[in-house]
Design a protein around this motif. Structure first.
Motif, PDB file in Angstrom:
ATOM      1  N   TRP A 266       9.866   6.955  -9.597  1.00 54.91           N
ATOM      2  CA  TRP A 266      11.299   6.580  -9.592  1.00 54.91           C
ATOM      3  C   TRP A 266      11.551   5.401 -10.523  1.00 54.91           C
ATOM      4  O   TRP A 266      12.588   5.339 -11.186  1.00 54.91           O
ATOM      5  CB  TRP A 266      11.783   6.233  -8.173  1.00 54.91           C
ATOM      6  CG  TRP A 266      11.667   7.384  -7.217  1.00 54.91           C
ATOM      7  CD1 TRP A 266      10.911   7.453  -6.086  1.00 54.91           C
ATOM      8  CD2 TRP A 266      12.346   8.654  -7.325  1.00 54.91           C
ATOM      9  NE1 TRP A 266      11.055   8.671  -5.490  1.00 54.91           N
ATOM     10  CE2 TRP A 266      11.932   9.431  -6.218  1.00 54.91           C
ATOM     11  CE3 TRP A 266      13.242   9.211  -8.238  1.00 54.91           C
ATOM     12  CZ2 TRP A 266      12.396  10.728  -6.007  1.00 54.91           C
ATOM     13  CZ3 TRP A 266      13.708  10.501  -8.024  1.00 54.91           C
ATOM     14  CH2 TRP A 266      13.291  11.244  -6.924  1.00 54.91           C
ATOM     15  N   CYS A 303       4.510  14.022  -1.367  1.00 52.14           N
ATOM     16  CA  CYS A 303       5.785  14.696  -1.653  1.00 52.14           C
ATOM     17  C   CYS A 303       5.663  15.576  -2.890  1.00 52.14           C
ATOM     18  O   CYS A 303       5.003  15.214  -3.867  1.00 52.14           O
ATOM     19  CB  CYS A 303       6.880  13.652  -1.856  1.00 52.14           C
ATOM     20  SG  CYS A 303       8.504  14.400  -1.968  1.00 52.14           S
ATOM     21  N   CYS A 305       7.767  16.310  -5.143  1.00 44.62           N
ATOM     22  CA  CYS A 305       8.555  15.974  -6.340  1.00 44.62           C
ATOM     23  C   CYS A 305       7.676  15.457  -7.488  1.00 44.62           C
ATOM     24  O   CYS A 305       8.073  15.468  -8.643  1.00 44.62           O
ATOM     25  CB  CYS A 305       9.648  14.960  -6.023  1.00 44.62           C
ATOM     26  SG  CYS A 305       9.015  13.336  -5.571  1.00 44.62           S
ATOM     27  N   CYS A 329      15.266  13.321  -4.706  1.00 47.87           N
ATOM     28  CA  CYS A 329      14.361  13.776  -3.642  1.00 47.87           C
ATOM     29  C   CYS A 329      14.533  12.838  -2.456  1.00 47.87           C
ATOM     30  O   CYS A 329      14.887  11.667  -2.625  1.00 47.87           O
ATOM     31  CB  CYS A 329      12.920  13.762  -4.147  1.00 47.87           C
ATOM     32  SG  CYS A 329      11.744  14.333  -2.921  1.00 47.87           S
ATOM     33  N   CYS A 331      12.338  11.321  -0.869  1.00 55.29           N
ATOM     34  CA  CYS A 331      11.424  10.170  -0.878  1.00 55.29           C
ATOM     35  C   CYS A 331      11.945   9.003  -1.721  1.00 55.29           C
ATOM     36  O   CYS A 331      11.345   7.935  -1.725  1.00 55.29           O
ATOM     37  CB  CYS A 331      10.031  10.590  -1.344  1.00 55.29           C
ATOM     38  SG  CYS A 331       9.908  10.904  -3.105  1.00 55.29           S
TER      39      CYS A 331
END
Ligand code: SF4
Ligand SMILES: [Zn+2]
Length: 355
Positions: A266, A303, A305, A329, A331
Motif C-alpha cells: 500500500w 491476503c 491482493c 482490498c 487489508c
C-alpha cells in the motif's frame, strides 16, 4: 564500536560462506520486456558480470540493505575472465539481439570502478556493443565514478542512448548516510547529474523504499521527496527499489529482532501514485524482486491482493499509466492502523507488532 567497524565485522563473517564459481561465466543473464528512455517498449538483455565486488562494501561494510558482495567472486577475476563472461553471453543471445533492444551490464557494484572492471575491459565491451547496434545501454555505478573522464570513455565508444543506474537511495543526508551507510555526499550526487548531462548520458535514480530506522510513514514521505528532487535535477528515470531483507545485512539483524518491517505494498502504491501525479511525464518504475514475500515488501502476507499488486507494479512500469494503480482490498485498513499506531510509538515497528 563504530558503525563501519560493526558492519565490516558482520560482512567478514558472511563472506567466509562465499563459494568459488567459474570466473568465465557471469552471475546471471536473461532477456525480458522493458521500457526505453523514450517510453517505447522492447526487449532487454541483462548481464550480471561476476567481479571482485563493490569496493565500498569491502572498505566500509557497505550499505545496510545490500548483500551483493555475497555474489561477488572470492577469487581474483582477470580481464580475460571478464571478457569471456561478456562474449559468451552475447554469443548465446546473438540471434535475438537487434536494434530495438537494450543491453544492461550490471556488476552488483560499480561498472565504472576500475577495481571491478579494468578500463581496457570496459572499452572492449563498449566497442563490441557499438558494433551490435543496439538502441540503449545501461550500466550501474556509484555516483563518485560519474566523472568527466569516465563519461568520455563512454562517449568515445558508444553512440546510442546510455543510462547509468545510480543508487541515490534518499536525498535526505541522514537517511542516506546513517540509515543506509551509503557514504555519498549530496554534492557528489549533484555533480554526477551535472557531468552526465554534459555527455548526454542519462541517470536512472535508484530509490530505496523504507531503509532502516524510520517509520513506514517517514519512508513514504522520504521516497516521494527523493523522487521529486531527482526529477527536478534531471534524471532520465526513477527506479523504486522496495527494501528486501537480504542475508548477512544489518537490515536482517534488526528484522530478526522484530524492529524492522519491509514496506507495505500500500505504501508503494501511494508513493507511485503521488510521484506520477506530480510528474506525469517522468519515467517511473518499480522493481518487484522480493515483492510479496515475507522478506520483501508485502501487505498482510496471507491476503490474496499481494500477487495482484505485484502484477500492477509490473504493468505500471511498462505502461506508465497511473490508473493501473487503482486497487483496493479489505487489508488496506490494517495498513492505515499500522501507520497510525507506529507514529504514536517511539521506535519503528516490526512485522508482528499488531498481532
Ligand atoms: S548498494 Fe551498491 S554501493 Fe552499496 S554496498 Fe551494495 S553494491 Fe556497494
Ligand atoms: Zn489485501
Amino acid at each position: 564500536m563504530s558503525m563501519t567497524h560493526y558492519l565490516k565485522n558482520l560482512r567478514v563473517k558472511n563472506l567466509k560462506k562465499r563459494k568459488e564459481k567459474n570466473p568465465d561465466y557471469p552471475i546471471a543473464s536473461w532477456i525480458q520486456d522493458d521500457i526505453f528512455q523514450d517510453k517505447t517498449i522492447g526487449k532487454s538483455l541483462t548481464i550480471i558480470l561476476r567481479t571482485k565486488g563493490c569496493k565500498w562494501a569491502y572498505d566500509s561494510g557497505g550499505c545496510t540493505m545490500c548483500s551483493y558482495l555475497m555474489d561477488a567472486s572470492p577469487v581474483e577475476i582477470t580481464s580475460e575472465n571478464l571478457k569471456n563472461q561478456f562474449d559468451r553471453t552475447i554469443e548465446k543471445n546473438l540471434e535475438v539481439i537487434n536494434n530495438n533492444m537494450s543491453i544492461k551490464l550490471f556488476t552488483s557494484g560499480s561498472f565504472l570502478d576500475p577495481f571491478e572492471i579494468p578500463i581496457d575491459v570496459r572499452e572492449y565491451i563498449f566497442q563490441k556493443i557499438e558494433s551490435l547496434g543496439v538502441k540503449e545501454v545501461a550500466i550501474e555505478s556509484r555516483a563518485e565514478f560519474v566523472t568527466s573522464e569516465n563519461m568520455e570513455s563512454i562517449r568515445k565508444n558508444l553512440s546510442c542512448n546510455v543510462e547509468i543506474g545510480v543508487g541515490i537511495e534518499s536525498f535526505n543526508d541522514t537517511i542516506r548516510n546513517v540509515s543506509i551507510n551509503k557514504g555519498v555526499s549530496r554534492e557528489v550526487i549533484k555533480q554526477a547529474f551535472k557531468i552526465s548531462k554534459e555527455y548526454n548520458v542519462g541517470i536512472k535514480s535508484y530509490i530505496l523504499i523504507k531503509p532502516l530506522f524510520i517509520t513506514e510513514k517517514e519512508a513514504i514521505l522520504d521516497s516521494i521527496n527523493t523522487a521529486n528532487e531527482c526529477i527536478e535535477i534531471g534524471c532520465s528515470r526513477i527506479s523504486f527499489c522496495p527494501a528486501t531483507v537480504h542475508t548477512g545485512t544489518l537490515i536482517e539483524l534488526i528484522w530478526k529482532k522484530n524492529q524492522y518491517r519491509p514496506p507495505f505494498l500500500w505504501s508503494i502504491l501511494e508513493i507511485l501514485k503521488e510521484v506520477k501525479s506530480q510528474n506525469p511525464d517522468a519515467l517511473i518504475m518499480c522493481d518487484t524482486s522480493g515483492v510479496n514475500s515475507k522478506r520483501g515488501a508485502h501487505n498482510n502476507i496471507t491476503c490474496e491482493c499481494g500477487e495482484k499488486i505485484k502484477e500492477i507494479f509490473n504493468e505500471f512500469t511498462l505502461t506508465q499509466k497511473i490508473e493501473k494503480l487503482d486497487v483496493d482490498c479489505e487489508c488496506k485498513k490494517q495498513w492505515l492502523s499500522y501507520l497510525d499506531y507506529e507514529q504514536k510509538n517511539i521506535v519503528p515497528l516490526g512485522d508482528e507488532s499488531l498481532l
